[in-house]
Design a protein around this motif. Structure first.
Motif, PDB file in Angstrom:
ATOM      1  N   SER A 150      57.886 -78.833  78.145  1.00  0.00           N
ATOM      2  CA  SER A 150      58.973 -78.405  77.128  1.00  0.00           C
ATOM      3  C   SER A 150      60.007 -79.210  77.010  1.00  0.00           C
ATOM      4  O   SER A 150      60.809 -79.336  77.870  1.00  0.00           O
ATOM      5  N   TYR A 171      61.347 -70.678  68.982  1.00  0.00           N
ATOM      6  CA  TYR A 171      59.992 -71.330  68.870  1.00  0.00           C
ATOM      7  C   TYR A 171      59.254 -70.771  67.673  1.00  0.00           C
ATOM      8  O   TYR A 171      59.365 -69.560  67.253  1.00  0.00           O
ATOM      9  N   ILE A 199      54.065 -76.416  69.965  1.00  0.00           N
ATOM     10  CA  ILE A 199      55.121 -75.360  69.275  1.00  0.00           C
ATOM     11  C   ILE A 199      56.435 -75.825  69.295  1.00  0.00           C
ATOM     12  O   ILE A 199      57.325 -76.102  70.077  1.00  0.00           O
ATOM     13  N   ASP A 200      57.090 -75.999  68.027  1.00  0.00           N
ATOM     14  CA  ASP A 200      58.290 -76.446  67.581  1.00  0.00           C
ATOM     15  C   ASP A 200      59.314 -75.616  68.066  1.00  0.00           C
ATOM     16  O   ASP A 200      59.043 -74.115  68.123  1.00  0.00           O
ATOM     17  N   GLY A 201      60.361 -76.187  68.603  1.00  0.00           N
ATOM     18  CA  GLY A 201      61.438 -75.576  69.196  1.00  0.00           C
ATOM     19  C   GLY A 201      62.821 -75.822  68.972  1.00  0.00           C
ATOM     20  O   GLY A 201      63.024 -77.184  68.595  1.00  0.00           O
ATOM     21  N   GLU A 243      59.767 -79.434  71.262  1.00  0.00           N
ATOM     22  CA  GLU A 243      58.506 -78.819  71.273  1.00  0.00           C
ATOM     23  C   GLU A 243      58.088 -78.396  72.662  1.00  0.00           C
ATOM     24  O   GLU A 243      58.379 -78.817  73.579  1.00  0.00           O
TER      25      GLU A 243
END
Length: 370
Positions: A317, A219, A252-254, A282
């Motif tokens: 998520s 992340y 939050i980019d993942g 994300e």
């Protein structure tokens, strides 16, 4: 002068980013609930002074210690201040048949605050955002299979996210300050679920194999907070303070990699099937609202009440409530804290006040409790 101070703040922030990889992955000593969501979230209980009051102090100004719990309170920084904290814990986990005792030590936070002008102060820091560290084993009997057949499931996870931030605070009017932080959140989480079937008629353990589901998610993204604080007088001996902080909802980019392995008893990989390779997604972390009230006597006493609310039921998520690995939805949280700062002796408080009074009055018209 303020340019030199600002350069120092930025330099400290870069140093924090350089040391951040070593702060990740520090164990919690087997925390079973860190399997959910992004792990055990850092409650942001502030610096040493706020932690000493039970993690409260959203509205408690102080010119000696750093209070990043409410960014608007950074304005009260009287001198360049550096703080570092380490957290330690010992705990015992129990169920109906077994118990386990664990201990750990982790980085609490790094912080540097600098007064940049009479009405402006800034800070940078590094602290944990969340942490994952767990291992649990479950043995079940297969009801529909051959008599005595058992299934061993082993759940393991490690990793976590760190937060490197820069904060600013400004004085808008007498008693009124505003502030905010911009933070870069980064890190990775590894989770593993191994399943092994053991028929009753198998006597050679080397014949057993495990099917293992592996997930690695990295992340990285930015998060933001806004804050305000107001301080006024009740009478000649008492002051009151009101503080509020709003953490904006973040995405939050993942990047996720998932595979299905077959392993022998020794853990050696026999076969691998790649299920997902560099899948982008994300983690949507819900907004949080915090409010605090504080009363102090300008010298050596402060009483504080904080309230926080966050709608974790909205956490997602990779589009799944509660997280892609578990799929267990989270509950909303309300946190209420009450704490006070009472020096060991009135004399000690007076000495601290006398030592710091000239500098405080140079920047701030009203004395503050130590």
């Amino acid at each position: 002068m303020w340019k030199n101070k600002l350069a120092g703040v930025v330099g400290f922030g870069l140093m924090g980013l350089a040391t951040a990889p070593q702060s990740q992955g520090q164990g919690l000593g087997n925390s079973p609930y860190s399997r959910l969501g992004l792990g055990d979230f850092n409650l942001n209980t502030g610096g040493v002074r706020q932690q000493g009051m039970g993690g409260v102090g959203l509205a408690a100004p102080n010119s000696i210690h750093i209070n990043e719990l409410n960014p608007a309170l950074l304005y009260y920084t009287a001198r360049t201040t550096y703080e570092m904290a380490v957290n330690g814990q010992i705990k015992t986990l129990r169920n109906q048949t077994n118990s386990q005792r664990d201990g750990s030590g982790t980085l609490g936070y790094l912080a540097l605050a600098v007064p940049l002008s009479k009405s402006w102060a800034g800070a940078v820091g590094l602290k944990p955002y969340s942490a994952v560290d767990y291992e649990s084993n479950v043995v079940e009997t297969v009801a529909s299979g051959p008599t005595g057949t058992q299934v061993l499931k082993r759940y393991q996870g490690e990793g976590g996210l760190s937060e490197a931030y820069i904060g600013q605070a400004y004085r808008l009017a007498k008693g009124l300050t505003v502030g905010g932080t911009a933070a870069y959140v980064f890190g990775s989480i590894d989770q593993r679920v191994a399943t092994q079937v053991a028929p009753a008629d198998v006597t050679d353990a080397s014949q057993l194999a495990s099917v293992v589901l592996l997930e690695h998610v990295r992340y990285s993204d930015f998060t933001f907070r806004g804050a305000a604080h107001y301080r006024g007088a009740i009478n000649s001996k008492l002051n009151y303070s009101l503080g509020g902080v709003y953490t904006f909802r973040s995405s939050i980019d993942g990047v996720r990699n998932t595979s299905l392995d077959r392993e022998d008893v020794a853990g050696n990989q026999l076969e691998r099937i790649q299920l997902e390779d560099s899948q982008k997604g994300e983690a949507r972390v819900p907004a949080m609202a915090q409010f605090g009230i504080s009363i102090d006597n300008n010298k050596n006493f402060s009483a504080n009440l904080d309230v926080a609310h966050q709608q974790w039921s909205k956490f997602r998520s990779f589009g799944i409530a509660g997280g892609a690995t578990t799929g267990i939805a989270l509950d909303n949280t309300v946190r209420v804290g009450l704490g006070a700062n009472i020096p060991r002796s009135h004399l000690r408080g007076q000495l601290l006040q006398a030592r710091d009074l000239p500098r405080r009055h140079k920047r701030h018209p009203t004395a503050l409790p130590p």
